[in-house]
Design an enzyme around this catalytic site. Structure first.
Site, PDB file in Angstrom:
ATOM      1  N   LYS A 173       0.847  -1.200   0.000  1.00  0.00           N
ATOM      2  CA  LYS A 173       0.000   0.000   0.000  1.00  0.00           C
ATOM      3  C   LYS A 173       0.882   1.250   0.000  1.00  0.00           C
ATOM      4  O   LYS A 173       1.638   1.492   0.935  1.00  0.00           O
ATOM      5  CB  LYS A 173      -0.885   0.043   1.259  1.00  0.00           C
ATOM      6  CG  LYS A 173      -1.856   1.230   1.200  1.00  0.00           C
ATOM      7  CD  LYS A 173      -2.350   1.660   2.545  1.00  0.00           C
ATOM      8  CE  LYS A 173      -1.981   3.071   2.946  1.00  0.00           C
ATOM      9  NZ  LYS A 173      -2.151   4.138   1.977  1.00  0.00           N
ATOM     10  N   GLY A 226       6.737   5.583   8.288  1.00  0.00           N
ATOM     11  CA  GLY A 226       5.797   6.705   8.367  1.00  0.00           C
ATOM     12  C   GLY A 226       5.947   7.402   9.709  1.00  0.00           C
ATOM     13  O   GLY A 226       7.014   7.347  10.329  1.00  0.00           O
ATOM     14  N   GLY A 231       2.547   4.445  13.184  1.00  0.00           N
ATOM     15  CA  GLY A 231       3.469   3.361  13.525  1.00  0.00           C
ATOM     16  C   GLY A 231       3.079   2.685  14.826  1.00  0.00           C
ATOM     17  O   GLY A 231       3.094   1.455  14.943  1.00  0.00           O
ATOM     18  N   GLU A 248       9.702   2.153  10.886  1.00  0.00           N
ATOM     19  CA  GLU A 248      10.723   3.209  10.746  1.00  0.00           C
ATOM     20  C   GLU A 248       9.984   4.531  10.819  1.00  0.00           C
ATOM     21  O   GLU A 248       9.188   4.832   9.933  1.00  0.00           O
ATOM     22  CB  GLU A 248      11.417   3.101   9.382  1.00  0.00           C
ATOM     23  CG  GLU A 248      12.217   1.850   9.154  1.00  0.00           C
ATOM     24  CD  GLU A 248      13.541   1.846   9.889  1.00  0.00           C
ATOM     25  OE1 GLU A 248      13.964   2.916  10.373  1.00  0.00           O
ATOM     26  OE2 GLU A 248      14.137   0.769   9.996  1.00  0.00           O
ATOM     27  N   CYS A 282      12.972  12.140   6.927  1.00  0.00           N
ATOM     28  CA  CYS A 282      13.048  11.662   8.315  1.00  0.00           C
ATOM     29  C   CYS A 282      14.408  11.987   8.908  1.00  0.00           C
ATOM     30  O   CYS A 282      14.542  12.118  10.120  1.00  0.00           O
ATOM     31  CB  CYS A 282      12.764  10.173   8.380  1.00  0.00           C
ATOM     32  SG  CYS A 282      13.714   9.238   7.196  1.00  0.00           S
ATOM     33  N   GLN A 329       0.271  19.382   4.754  1.00  0.00           N
ATOM     34  CA  GLN A 329       1.652  19.609   5.173  1.00  0.00           C
ATOM     35  C   GLN A 329       1.874  21.108   5.406  1.00  0.00           C
ATOM     36  O   GLN A 329       2.461  21.507   6.399  1.00  0.00           O
ATOM     37  CB  GLN A 329       2.606  19.138   4.068  1.00  0.00           C
ATOM     38  CG  GLN A 329       3.161  17.762   4.254  1.00  0.00           C
ATOM     39  CD  GLN A 329       4.060  17.695   5.470  1.00  0.00           C
ATOM     40  OE1 GLN A 329       3.610  17.261   6.532  1.00  0.00           O
ATOM     41  NE2 GLN A 329       5.294  18.119   5.367  1.00  0.00           N
ATOM     42  N   GLU A 381       8.806  16.822  15.900  1.00  0.00           N
ATOM     43  CA  GLU A 381       9.121  16.715  14.474  1.00  0.00           C
ATOM     44  C   GLU A 381       8.190  17.639  13.677  1.00  0.00           C
ATOM     45  O   GLU A 381       6.970  17.533  13.784  1.00  0.00           O
ATOM     46  CB  GLU A 381       8.932  15.276  13.978  1.00  0.00           C
ATOM     47  CG  GLU A 381       9.367  15.117  12.538  1.00  0.00           C
ATOM     48  CD  GLU A 381       9.134  13.712  11.982  1.00  0.00           C
ATOM     49  OE1 GLU A 381       8.048  13.151  12.212  1.00  0.00           O
ATOM     50  OE2 GLU A 381      10.043  13.193  11.313  1.00  0.00           O
TER      51      GLU A 381
HETATM   52  P1  NDP Z   1       1.953   8.547   7.876  1.00  0.00           P
HETATM   53  O1  NDP Z   1       2.326   7.783   9.087  1.00  0.00           O
HETATM   54  O2  NDP Z   1       0.810   9.466   7.951  1.00  0.00           O
HETATM   55  O3  NDP Z   1       1.640   7.554   6.659  1.00  0.00           O
HETATM   56  C1  NDP Z   1       2.539   6.576   6.218  1.00  0.00           C
HETATM   57  C2  NDP Z   1       1.786   5.479   5.509  1.00  0.00           C
HETATM   58  O4  NDP Z   1       0.959   4.797   6.445  1.00  0.00           O
HETATM   59  C3  NDP Z   1       0.848   5.955   4.412  1.00  0.00           C
HETATM   60  O5  NDP Z   1       0.813   4.979   3.387  1.00  0.00           O
HETATM   61  C4  NDP Z   1      -0.494   6.031   5.131  1.00  0.00           C
HETATM   62  O6  NDP Z   1      -1.596   5.924   4.265  1.00  0.00           O
HETATM   63  C5  NDP Z   1      -0.390   4.807   6.014  1.00  0.00           C
HETATM   64  N1  NDP Z   1      -1.206   4.836   7.220  1.00  0.00           N
HETATM   65  C6  NDP Z   1      -1.592   5.918   7.948  1.00  0.00           C
HETATM   66  N2  NDP Z   1      -2.307   5.514   9.019  1.00  0.00           N
HETATM   67  C7  NDP Z   1      -2.364   4.172   8.976  1.00  0.00           C
HETATM   68  C8  NDP Z   1      -2.963   3.179   9.805  1.00  0.00           C
HETATM   69  N3  NDP Z   1      -3.636   3.495  10.906  1.00  0.00           N
HETATM   70  N4  NDP Z   1      -2.830   1.881   9.463  1.00  0.00           N
HETATM   71  C9  NDP Z   1      -2.123   1.529   8.363  1.00  0.00           C
HETATM   72  N5  NDP Z   1      -1.561   2.422   7.539  1.00  0.00           N
HETATM   73  C10 NDP Z   1      -1.659   3.728   7.843  1.00  0.00           C
HETATM   74  O7  NDP Z   1       3.297   9.288   7.437  1.00  0.00           O
HETATM   75  P2  NDP Z   1       3.526  10.264   6.215  1.00  0.00           P
HETATM   76  O8  NDP Z   1       3.180   9.583   4.931  1.00  0.00           O
HETATM   77  O9  NDP Z   1       2.899  11.567   6.523  1.00  0.00           O
HETATM   78  O10 NDP Z   1       5.129  10.396   6.253  1.00  0.00           O
HETATM   79  C11 NDP Z   1       5.788  11.252   7.106  1.00  0.00           C
HETATM   80  C12 NDP Z   1       6.369  10.532   8.308  1.00  0.00           C
HETATM   81  O11 NDP Z   1       7.180   9.432   7.881  1.00  0.00           O
HETATM   82  C13 NDP Z   1       7.280  11.408   9.120  1.00  0.00           C
HETATM   83  O12 NDP Z   1       7.027  11.259  10.492  1.00  0.00           O
HETATM   84  C14 NDP Z   1       8.665  10.887   8.790  1.00  0.00           C
HETATM   85  O13 NDP Z   1       9.613  11.155   9.775  1.00  0.00           O
HETATM   86  C15 NDP Z   1       8.409   9.445   8.597  1.00  0.00           C
HETATM   87  N6  NDP Z   1       9.468   8.828   7.806  1.00  0.00           N
HETATM   88  C16 NDP Z   1      10.350   7.979   8.416  1.00  0.00           C
HETATM   89  C17 NDP Z   1      11.405   7.425   7.728  1.00  0.00           C
HETATM   90  C18 NDP Z   1      12.340   6.467   8.403  1.00  0.00           C
HETATM   91  O14 NDP Z   1      12.939   5.659   7.710  1.00  0.00           O
HETATM   92  N7  NDP Z   1      12.520   6.512   9.704  1.00  0.00           N
HETATM   93  C19 NDP Z   1      11.620   7.733   6.313  1.00  0.00           C
HETATM   94  C20 NDP Z   1      10.636   8.621   5.758  1.00  0.00           C
HETATM   95  C21 NDP Z   1       9.594   9.139   6.496  1.00  0.00           C
HETATM   96  P3  NDP Z   1      -2.290   7.245   3.644  1.00  0.00           P
HETATM   97  O15 NDP Z   1      -1.240   7.938   2.860  1.00  0.00           O
HETATM   98  O16 NDP Z   1      -3.374   6.675   2.806  1.00  0.00           O
HETATM   99  O17 NDP Z   1      -2.762   8.051   4.802  1.00  0.00           O
END
Ligand code: NDP
Length: 492
Positions: A173, A226, A231, A248, A282, A329, A381
């Site tokens: 996804k 995410g 997470g 992550e 991130c 954002q 963050e």
């Molecule tokens: P989100 O946590 O909002 O979303 C990440 C993914 O998870 C998306 O595909 C989202 O779907 C999905 N998602 C959201 N809620 C749920 C849930 N309850 N159950 C299952 N899936 C879910 O993060 P962002 O996309 O906004 O990304 C930004 C974040 O990612 C920042 O905090 C950043 O630091 C972190 N990040 C971490 C990295 C690392 O390696 N440590 C690398 C890059 C980013 P949908 O888009 O449909 O909402």
């Protein structure tokens, strides 16, 4: 503009839902493609097919699996300019970084395809005569991958490449902001020869498509990148099924500049780390911890250079910074800037950019605050082009400030003192530390991940990339032709 379906069993098929969403260019609002708002039923169909494809994929020799991944890398390399432009259009990072995102995906595919000739286990002696001991790695089964929008080709490929080389099949996804980049990766992997059902792609919301992947007991492991809230929810939900999960998550990454540092070098690193990808990494540099002896000198340089930053069309190679990813954002970052204006001293930027081309997209000035340690902007963050600068009086204080934070992804120190540099490697509580380099700049053959609330202990990429996607089987081969009992032996 293309209307995509979901990809199940090697075919683009209709979702059970006829609701759709658009993916847009954050620079000008142009609709790039539309995708189905998938359902739980779609995910279940994807799992059916991934389960069906698993036995044959698992039995495909790992070097053959690697050949397919290598072919995908070659296709991506030939299309790099076009794919880089697609990343830039869908996500908003400047074109050099858009191509960098694609290059990281290519590098990883090349690296991990070679892993097909390793998938190393261990061999050890036995405590008994005529007995041989070893470990082998086995795939887990159907795995679920859920990714964010900020690296729309690199992060998906980190997960897809590692899961596939290990022999798993996937239900994937993408982030709803950047499904197009992943859809094109799926097309490329199909062209490279990936058999039907091995990789299945379902678009839709986190709470539906994402949660079905996490909750369904037929998905045997989850790889998630995410934010912390999602997470945590995913980790807790999967725990009820005793399902392995690698998360992550976020970061609040510090750069320490000591008073013996090369300030010009530090300056370039801080600018790249803080405002590259408009701060939406991130590993972005979001805290600059300056020794008091060089504080004024560094701040003067920092402000002077930030003033030269150009913000605009990310496809224009002259532009320093593109838009942020979308309206949400923009609002979230502007909200933090408002908070910062109340609790800290704004020294540069702080405005949403409007007028002319800016009115069509989501633009924010690169922003710098001077703050004391402990304010919200210095600890939470922000995920945008906002840098918090904190003054300290000593190395010890710098480390204390750097570590007093819930996250632990990346950190950096600029110093010419080799002893101090190595002390910092010991002292900084992060999964990644750079010496005399910015907090960003992962290389795919090294492990990537963080401590504290940045994750739950796993590492992607590097030799650790396959850990989350393999089970270890311990094998004992007894060739003594008699019953030997471990631990139950006569004293020698
Ligand atoms: P989100 O946590 O909002 O979303 C990440 C993914 O998870 C998306 O595909 C989202 O779907 C999905 N998602 C959201 N809620 C749920 C849930 N309850 N159950 C299952 N899936 C879910 O993060 P962002 O996309 O906004 O990304 C930004 C974040 O990612 C920042 O905090 C950043 O630091 C972190 N990040 C971490 C990295 C690392 O390696 N440590 C690398 C890059 C980013 P949908 O888009 O449909 O909402």
């Amino acid at each position: 503009m293309k209307d995509y379906d979901i990809y199940i069993d090697g075919k683009w098929v209709k979702s059970a839902s006829d609701r759709r969403f658009e993916t847009r260019n954050p620079y000008n609002g142009e609709v790039l493609a539309t995708f189905p708002q998938g359902t739980r039923e779609d995910v279940q169909r994807a799992i059916d097919c991934a389960e069906k494809a698993f036995p044959a994929w698992r039995k495909t020799p790992a070097p053959k699996r690697g050949e397919i991944l290598l072919r995908a890398a070659q296709i991506m390399r030939a299309r790099k300019q076009e794919l880089g432009e697609m990343v830039t259009k869908e996500m908003g990072k400047v074109i050099a970084e858009g191509k960098g995102d694609v290059q990281e995906a290519i590098d990883f595919l090349e690296y991990i395809s070679g892993e097909g000739r390793r998938l190393l286990g261990e061999t050890t002696p036995s405590e008994l005569p005529n007995k041989f001991c070893m470990t082998v790695r086995q795939p887990i089964g159907v795995v679920g991958c859920i990714t964010p929008w900020n690296f729309p080709t690199a992060i998906p490929i980190w997960k897809i490449g590692a899961a596939l080389i290990a022999g798993n099949t996937i239900v994937f996804k993408p982030a709803s902001l950047t499904p197009l980049c992943v859809a094109v990766l799926v097309e490329i992997l199909e062209e490279a020869g990936l058999p039907p059902g091995v990789l299945n792609f379902v678009t839709g919301g986190g709470g539906t498509v994402g949660m079905e992947i996490v909750e369904n007991p037929r998905v045997k492991a989850i790889s998630f990148t995410g934010g912390v809230p999602a997470g945590r929810e995913i980790y807790m939900t999967a725990a009820q099924h005793l399902k392995p999960v690698e998360v992550e998550l976020g970061g609040k990454n510090p750069v320490i500049v000591m008073d013996d540092a090369n300030l010009d070098l530090a300056l370039e690193g801080v600018l790249f780390g803080a405002f590259g990808t408009a701060g939406q990494r991130c590993t972005a540099t979001s805290r600059l911890i300056l020794h008091e002896n060089i504080y004024n000198a560094m701040m003067d340089r920092l402000i002077a250079r930030t003033e030269t930053f150009t913000v605009g069309n990310p496809l224009d190679p002259q532009i320093s910074m593109g838009p942020v990813a979308d309206q949400n954002q923009l609002e979230s970052i502007m909200n933090y800037i408002q908070i910062g204006k109340q609790e800290a001293n704004l020294v540069y930027g702080g405005q949403q950019l409007t007028g002319g081309e800016y009115d069509r997209g989501c633009f924010i000035q690169p922003t710098i605050f001077e703050t004391s340690h402990g304010t919200r902007i210095s600890k939470e963050e922000i995920f945008g082009p906002v840098l918090s600068v904190i003054k300290v009086g000593s190395y010890e204080e710098a480390i204390e400030v750097a570590n007093d934070i819930e996250y632990g992804l990346s950190s950096a120190i600029y110093t010419r003192d080799v002893n101090l540099a190595f002390r910092a490697v010991d002292d900084l509580e992060t999964g990644i530390t750079y010496i005399n380099a910015p907090t960003i700049g992962a290389e795919v053959h090294l492990p990537f991940g963080g401590v504290k609330n940045t994750g739950n202990g796993g590492r992607e990429a590097g030799t650790t990339a396959i850990d989350e996607f393999t089970e270890i089987k311990t094998v004992f081969v007894d060739y003594s032709n008699r019953l030997q009992k471990a631990q139950i032996v006569d004293e020698l």
